[in-house]
Design a protein around this motif. Structure first.
Motif, PDB file in Angstrom:
ATOM      1  N   THR A 286       0.837  -1.199   0.000  1.00 48.24           N
ATOM      2  CA  THR A 286       0.000   0.000   0.000  1.00 48.24           C
ATOM      3  C   THR A 286       0.867   1.242   0.000  1.00 48.24           C
ATOM      4  O   THR A 286       2.055   1.202   0.344  1.00 48.24           O
ATOM      5  CB  THR A 286      -0.921   0.031   1.235  1.00 48.24           C
ATOM      6  OG1 THR A 286      -0.113   0.103   2.425  1.00 48.24           O
ATOM      7  CG2 THR A 286      -1.803  -1.202   1.300  1.00 48.24           C
ATOM      8  N   ASP A 311      -7.706   4.873   2.834  1.00 48.46           N
ATOM      9  CA  ASP A 311      -8.964   5.049   3.550  1.00 48.46           C
ATOM     10  C   ASP A 311     -10.103   4.693   2.609  1.00 48.46           C
ATOM     11  O   ASP A 311      -9.879   4.289   1.461  1.00 48.46           O
ATOM     12  CB  ASP A 311      -9.095   6.491   4.045  1.00 48.46           C
ATOM     13  CG  ASP A 311     -10.056   6.631   5.219  1.00 48.46           C
ATOM     14  OD1 ASP A 311     -10.804   5.669   5.492  1.00 48.46           O
ATOM     15  OD2 ASP A 311     -10.062   7.700   5.859  1.00 48.46           O
ATOM     16  N   TYR A 312     -11.319   4.868   3.051  1.00 51.10           N
ATOM     17  CA  TYR A 312     -12.483   4.630   2.217  1.00 51.10           C
ATOM     18  C   TYR A 312     -12.972   5.940   1.637  1.00 51.10           C
ATOM     19  O   TYR A 312     -13.038   6.974   2.316  1.00 51.10           O
ATOM     20  CB  TYR A 312     -13.607   3.979   3.026  1.00 51.10           C
ATOM     21  CG  TYR A 312     -13.382   2.512   3.288  1.00 51.10           C
ATOM     22  CD1 TYR A 312     -13.890   1.544   2.414  1.00 51.10           C
ATOM     23  CD2 TYR A 312     -12.654   2.100   4.387  1.00 51.10           C
ATOM     24  CE1 TYR A 312     -13.682   0.192   2.651  1.00 51.10           C
ATOM     25  CE2 TYR A 312     -12.442   0.746   4.632  1.00 51.10           C
ATOM     26  CZ  TYR A 312     -12.959  -0.195   3.764  1.00 51.10           C
ATOM     27  OH  TYR A 312     -12.750  -1.526   3.993  1.00 51.10           O
ATOM     28  N   GLN A 317     -12.420   1.159  -0.866  1.00 46.95           N
ATOM     29  CA  GLN A 317     -11.205   1.199  -0.069  1.00 46.95           C
ATOM     30  C   GLN A 317     -10.016   1.555  -0.960  1.00 46.95           C
ATOM     31  O   GLN A 317      -9.722   0.864  -1.938  1.00 46.95           O
ATOM     32  CB  GLN A 317     -10.947  -0.133   0.623  1.00 46.95           C
ATOM     33  CG  GLN A 317      -9.754  -0.083   1.578  1.00 46.95           C
ATOM     34  CD  GLN A 317      -9.535  -1.388   2.309  1.00 46.95           C
ATOM     35  OE1 GLN A 317     -10.082  -2.417   1.924  1.00 46.95           O
ATOM     36  NE2 GLN A 317      -8.757  -1.368   3.373  1.00 46.95           N
ATOM     37  N   GLN A 319      -6.149   1.780  -1.699  1.00 45.77           N
ATOM     38  CA  GLN A 319      -4.938   1.088  -1.279  1.00 45.77           C
ATOM     39  C   GLN A 319      -3.674   1.800  -1.758  1.00 45.77           C
ATOM     40  O   GLN A 319      -2.699   1.884  -1.031  1.00 45.77           O
ATOM     41  CB  GLN A 319      -4.947  -0.350  -1.804  1.00 45.77           C
ATOM     42  CG  GLN A 319      -6.001  -1.236  -1.171  1.00 45.77           C
ATOM     43  CD  GLN A 319      -5.733  -1.548   0.284  1.00 45.77           C
ATOM     44  OE1 GLN A 319      -4.583  -1.603   0.715  1.00 45.77           O
ATOM     45  NE2 GLN A 319      -6.778  -1.759   1.056  1.00 45.77           N
TER      46      GLN A 319
END
Length: 336
Positions: A286, A311-312, A317, A319
């Motif tokens: 990530t 984060d979302y 999500q 990455q």
């Protein structure tokens, strides 16, 4: 020191004997929002995470890359007045599926960075550094294209560096040193950031030819950069063992003197006992975007706390969070 605006990047402007109970605080982003979605047929498989933004005569110009359904890469332009609402101008430069009513440039530039060159003549005000001709070792490397308006580009056939950094380059003109500073991904031995300074950005750049080429893609393909250039930012003892620096995204902050900012993507590889089972292959992990600051573009203070972390967003999500090069200002707001 001049009377211009200065940023408190470090303690250089602080009288430590007369200062107490003061803490330096970098203001993190307060809003993360989606401003452009892959909606066109030439964007069917989404955007590539390299992009650049420049501000020219009140118009923000976003240079981005996209994949179509056939996995063909396209170099595209979006424009905005406020930095939040973006349009795809009909450039009429490239035919796609029988129509030129699109925002596609007629050449590919994936690992590329655009910047405004205040030192260049008007007909070359926009500069584009990009990797070309991969993987041919006789031609592949870093090239420069120039433009008066950021739309119609003149591609140069001069190979500036016979190595492919395999990431997005960034560059700027430094009026203090009267040189261009160019930042490229290098291996030392992990992914790091190299720098080359040149008076003339249009002629081949100097590099240490005594360094053995690093052939990460095989001996029959072009080499990447290792220690041919001075390394100015690298993973060190303050980083976890699995961290490498994937991109640099360096620019000179235009609203203060002697201020360089960088937003490197810290690549957290899925390696080690606790993470290796998450890896789909040997190069998986990530990104966190970090902030690095400098007065001269050579000596950097890199903050380890994430500037932007996975984060979302809109239920998805994230990455691989990567910052594009450049920054625009609208009122009291800075947009990246």
């Amino acid at each position: 020191m001049s009377s211009g605006r200065h940023l408190f990047l470090d303690d250089q402007l602080i009288d430590s004997e007369m200062t107490e109970h003061v803490k330096r605080q970098f203001n993190p982003p307060h809003a993360l929002r989606r401003v452009l979605r892959p909606e066109k047929s030439w964007e069917a498989l989404g955007f590539i995470f390299y992009c650049s933004v420049v501000d020219h005569d009140g118009t923000a110009m976003l240079y981005y890359r996209a994949y179509d359904g056939e996995k063909q890469k396209h170099f595209c332009l979006a424009t905005s007045k406020d930095g939040l609402t973006w349009k795809r101008p009909e450039l009429k430069l490239s035919d796609y599926q029988g129509s030129n009513l699109n925002n596609i440039f007629p050449f590919e530039a994936v690992e590329a960075g655009v910047f405004l060159d205040s030192h260049a003549p008007a007909e070359k005000r926009f500069r584009l550094l990009h990797n070309r001709h991969w993987p041919d070792p006789a031609r592949a490397g870093v090239y420069l294209s120039s433009s008066a308006d950021g739309i119609h580009w003149q591609l140069s056939d001069i190979r500036l560096l016979p190595r492919v950094p395999d990431s997005q380059p960034s560059a700027c003109w430094d009026p203090k040193t009267q040189e261009y500073a160019v930042y490229l991904r290098a291996w030392d031995p992990k992914r790091s950031i190299g720098r080359v300074a040149v008076k003339d950005i249009e002629v081949p750049w100097p590099y240490d030819e005594s360094v053995s080429p690093l052939h990460v893609w095989g001996k029959k393909k072009v080499a990447t950069i290792s220690r041919e250039l001075p390394i100015v930012m690298r993973p060190d003892d303050s980083d976890p063992e699995n961290v490498q620096l994937y991109t640099s995204n360096v620019f000179r902050y235009p609203w203060a003197e002697n201020a360089y900012l960088a937003f490197p993507a810290a690549y957290f590889l899925y390696r080690g006992a606790q993470l290796k089972d998450r890896a789909l292959n040997g190069n998986d992990g990530t990104f966190d975007v970090q902030l690095a600051v400098s007065h001269d573009g050579i000596h950097w203070d890199r903050q380890r706390q994430a500037w932007i972390q996975p984060d979302y967003l809109d239920g998805v999500q994230l990455q691989l969070v990567s910052m594009g090069t450049g920054m625009i200002r609208r009122g009291r707001e800075l947009h990246q």
